[in-house]
Design an enzyme around this catalytic site. Sequence first.
Site, PDB file in Angstrom:
ATOM      1  N   GLU A 285       0.825  -1.208   0.000  1.00  0.00           N
ATOM      2  CA  GLU A 285       0.000   0.000   0.000  1.00  0.00           C
ATOM      3  C   GLU A 285       0.863   1.264   0.000  1.00  0.00           C
ATOM      4  OE1 GLU A 285      -3.072   0.549  -0.423  1.00  0.00           O
ATOM      5  OE2 GLU A 285      -3.576   2.444   0.550  1.00  0.00           O
TER       6      GLU A 285
ATOM      7  N   THR B 291     -11.741   7.596 -13.360  1.00  0.00           N
ATOM      8  CA  THR B 291     -10.731   7.082 -12.431  1.00  0.00           C
ATOM      9  C   THR B 291     -11.141   5.750 -11.810  1.00  0.00           C
ATOM     10  OG1 THR B 291      -9.173   7.747 -10.702  1.00  0.00           O
ATOM     11  CG2 THR B 291     -11.512   8.262 -10.330  1.00  0.00           C
TER      12      THR B 291
END
Length: 525
Positions: free
Chosen positions: A377, A513
């Site tokens: 992440e 997106t």
Amino acid sequence: MYFSQSILAVPVLALLASNVVAIPHRRDTQSRPDNHTLNRERADAVKEAFTFAWDGYHKYAMGHDELHPVSNGYGDSRNGWGASAVDAFSTALVMQIPEIVDTILEYIPTINFDETADEISLFETTIRYLGGLLSGYDLLKGPLSNLASNATAVEAILAQAERLGSNLAFAFDTESGVPTNSLYFNPSRTGGGTTNGLATTGTLVLEWTRLGDLTGNKTFSKLSQKGESYLLAPKPASSEPWPGLVGMNINIKTGQFEDAFGGWVGGADSFYEYLIKMYVYDTTRFESYKDRWVAAADSSIAQLASHPSSRPELTFMAMYDGKKLIYQSQHLACFDGGSFILGGLVLKEQKYIDFGIALVDGCEDTYSSTVTGIGPESFRWVTKDTDPKDSRNPQPPADQADFFAKSGFFITDSSYVLRPEVIESFYYAYRATGDQKYRDWAWNAFVAINSTARTGSGFAELKNVNAPKGGGFNDFQDSFLFAEVLKYSYLIHSPDNVWQVEHNGVNQFVFNTEAHPFKVAGPPI
Ligand SMILES: *[C@@H]1O[C@H](CO)[C@@H](O)[C@H](O)[C@H]1NC(C)=O
Ligand SMILES: *[C@@H]1O[C@H](CO)[C@@H](O)[C@H](O)[C@H]1NC(C)=O
Ligand SMILES: *[C@@H]1O[C@H](CO)[C@@H](O)[C@H](O)[C@H]1NC(C)=O
Ligand SMILES: *[C@@H]1O[C@H](CO)[C@@H](O)[C@H](O)[C@H]1NC(C)=O
């Protein structure tokens, strides 16, 4: 746009090192290095994973926002309107799976977008729900009209998008026109807050402009473009440390930025993404957006490109606080390679493609370096110039010193929450170059996700990408698994088609997106 064979034969690193000589471009299909032909085995394997995850969601969570893939329960983190179903729609369409398309087509007209007890995020609702609806409508009214089994239901999709847009429009009713992100219905009111973020403000304009164009109600377009106008002409000057690169928080009352902290990272990311995508959407109306993307891209190449001390051949992009660089990045930020490549393709500027490819290589390294083959992440690095006492740029902790020496980064958050950005950028790299390497990287990532994150009913978040079996599961499957991860994993191996990036050298669709393809309004470039 495609390169001639001889240009492709030159290794990318050599191109980067050679002071970037201008390379002539040809957009003729003759010079394609590969024909973007179907890889049936891989495309079918991704389709199998999508159908499997859809079946699990349908069985245990249909109409809810997401499946809990370990307990076979469900959650409603996106207002309970069935986010996974709406997010899966455009993927089921491009995969051309009639049974799933029909199920979602039947479901969408039944959603009650007038009611929710929970807080609404204007941004999340826009990119997932409005995005999914508008894309489904564009595909079913256009190249996939053969899948439009019920014309009434197809028209209901646009009516639902208009209803949702109307219900949300009060968000823009602020002193400046910069919207409030946190909303409630019944009665319509905001959750307070005096600022909005760069991404949450700057990732509305594509969806709301498309809604205005499709419905003919230009109020939608105008509201979003007014909010965006403050981002295109940032004030005060101190909030723009380098041309085009801006802060992250905007005052809702004045439209002024409140900081100069940023980067191509979560919280800012898709603001930059949409500057060039608005230009792709309509070159005539959104030229000024393109100019701001060019400014940001040039500043980023000049100021933010960074090379870890242990692997100086790798390129990452730093964050900044004013002119101070912070050597930290994220999975989320890995969309950046794709954005540079798209910009390079449509502007015919090789330097953006080269830089994008370098960023794609760096993000691939975050995948190939871990035990699972999936990237973390968030991560950091230090450069050869980093002062060991620099508290903003800490040295790798002792237990990651070897990892940093080998991999060029160290992990600061080891989770994987089913994000798409690395595979998304592999997709752009493949579409631009035709180089099979990017297909192989996307395939490796998909196989790793399929073998590590797959549960009995879907795909779960991983706790630690650098531990065997991903360190265990979190019981959550976000809707973007359907919209993004499985769509980009599929498209890179699937046959050429009008919704693909650079189809025959132009873009007839542009992806929001959340990876929902919208039909472009201007002449395709
Ligand atoms: C691409 O198509 C051309 C012309 O049909 C063919 O000669 C060539 O072998 C194909 N290349 C690939 C990589 O499939
Ligand atoms: C078509 O869709 C409409 C709107 O959702 C629905 O009312 C109708 O029952 C559907 N027709 C069929 C034949 O499924
Ligand atoms: C257009 O949308 C706005 C915002 O929802 C609404 O206030 C207005 O009534 C709509 N105009 C028409 C002509 O439907
Ligand atoms: C994905 O996982 C399933 C279940 O383990 C397996 O049957 C399938 O072959 C896997 N796909 C690939 C491409 O490895």
